[in-house]
Design a protein around this motif. Structure first.
Motif, short mmCIF file in Angstrom:
data_model
loop_
_atom_site.label_atom_id
_atom_site.label_comp_id
_atom_site.label_asym_id
_atom_site.label_seq_id
_atom_site.Cartn_x
_atom_site.Cartn_y
_atom_site.Cartn_z
N ASP A 1 64.16 -0.94 -23.96
CA ASP A 1 63.51 -1.97 -23.15
C ASP A 1 63.29 -1.56 -21.70
O ASP A 1 62.93 -2.37 -20.86
N SER A 2 63.49 -0.27 -21.40
CA SER A 2 63.28 0.20 -20.04
C SER A 2 61.80 0.13 -19.68
O SER A 2 60.93 0.47 -20.47
N GLN A 3 61.53 -0.31 -18.45
CA GLN A 3 60.16 -0.42 -17.98
C GLN A 3 59.70 0.83 -17.23
O GLN A 3 58.58 0.91 -16.78
N THR A 4 60.58 1.80 -17.07
CA THR A 4 60.23 3.05 -16.40
C THR A 4 61.23 4.12 -16.79
O THR A 4 62.36 3.82 -17.14
N ASP A 5 60.81 5.38 -16.75
CA ASP A 5 61.74 6.48 -17.01
C ASP A 5 62.13 7.18 -15.72
O ASP A 5 62.70 8.26 -15.74
N ARG A 6 61.84 6.55 -14.58
CA ARG A 6 62.11 7.17 -13.29
C ARG A 6 63.56 6.96 -12.85
O ARG A 6 64.11 7.77 -12.12
N GLU A 7 64.17 5.88 -13.27
CA GLU A 7 65.53 5.56 -12.84
C GLU A 7 66.55 6.45 -13.56
O GLU A 7 66.38 6.80 -14.73
N HIS A 8 67.62 6.77 -12.87
CA HIS A 8 68.69 7.55 -13.49
C HIS A 8 69.51 6.70 -14.46
O HIS A 8 70.01 7.21 -15.46
N PHE A 9 69.68 5.41 -14.13
CA PHE A 9 70.52 4.53 -14.93
C PHE A 9 69.81 3.19 -15.11
O PHE A 9 68.94 2.83 -14.32
#
Length: 276
Positions: free
Chosen positions: A194-202
């Motif tokens: 359900d992540s809205q981006t793959d930029r975040e580390h966590f």
């Protein structure tokens, strides 16, 4: 070709801005590599802190409870999913202590002065480090001092740190229990998809709608990922000679490995090497 020209122009403007901000003698005196080595010493333990805080809650969300084990010779009372999560919590406490020690060393060596490509980045990094400590609401300055002292006695080793912590029933275990109580305040849920981006580390409330914005542990995690991204992005602005990609590529983490097929990482590696 056009994108490459735009990137070079952007880097050139960054250097011009840095030149305007620093007089010539000061600009020549700044050893950017030394500075970023110090930043990345903090970066590594912030990464560990954010990762273990995430692993703590993520472990409790595993519905099939893979960690539950019946009593055995090694574990007479059995082993539980909750105990596994507490282990990640203890590791996170060690990383928090390491963060305090390295930040204190940075304060001593550089006066706590963040020198980056612009004033906004400097303030954002300073704010991120402050937020990490602020949202660890169970710890006060004396607790932080105790953890730094314990970390130094342990020589920076996690095994010795946790051994000394457990041996100190009067202060150490009280600190440990308060830390675990703080971790239990997190009741957030999320899934790998359900992540809205793959930029975040966590996983944070920015990327996962079911994570509560006012959750204290997740506010620490958010401050951690902010710090990591800010340092990475600024290193790319300053070290344009190094030939780094303009976009920061977040490396693979524990949660991604858990939710990926065992061969996926190796396949990506072979593909990248084969395309060189």
């Amino acid at each position: 070709m056009i994108l490459a020209q735009i990137q070079r122009r952007s880097m050139h403007l960054t250097h011009l801005e840095m030149a305007r901000r620093l007089p010539t003698d000061s600009r020549l005196a700044v050893n950017w590599l030394e500075r970023f080595e110090a930043y990345y010493r903090i970066w590594s333990t912030v990464s560990g802190l954010g990762g273990d805080l995430t692993a703590y809650r993520s472990t409790l969300l595993e519905e099939d409870r893979p960690w539950d084990q019946p009593p055995s010779e090694d574990w007479p009372d059995g082993y539980t999913q909750e105990f596994q999560a507490e282990g990640y919590g203890r590791s996170a406490l060690f990383h928090y202590a390491t963060f305090l020690v390295r930040l204190d060393g940075f304060m001593t060596r550089f006066g706590g002065q963040w020198l980056l490509s612009d004033g906004e980045a400097e303030q954002d990094v300073a704010d991120a480090t402050y937020r990490i400590g602020w949202h660890v609401s169970e710890m006060n300055q004396r607790d932080d001092s105790y953890l730094r002292s314990l970390h130094q006695k342990a020589g920076g080793e996690i095994h010795q740190f946790l051994t000394l912590l457990a041996a100190d029933k009067q202060v150490g275990m009280v600190t440990h229990d308060e830390w675990q109580d703080w971790l239990r305040t997190c009741q957030c849920t999320w899934t790998h998809d359900d992540s809205q981006t793959d930029r975040e580390h966590f996983p944070t409330s920015r990327t996962h709608p079911c994570i509560q914005a006012d959750c204290q542990p997740h506010q620490v995690i958010r401050a951690c990922t902010d710090f990591l991204l800010l340092v990475d992005e600024d290193w790319r602005r300053i070290a344009d000679w190094y030939g780094l990609e303009e976009q920061v590529r977040v490396g693979i983490g524990g949660e991604a490995l858990t939710n990926s097929p065992p061969t996926s990482s190796g396949e990506r590696f072979v593909t990248r090497v084969g395309n060189r």
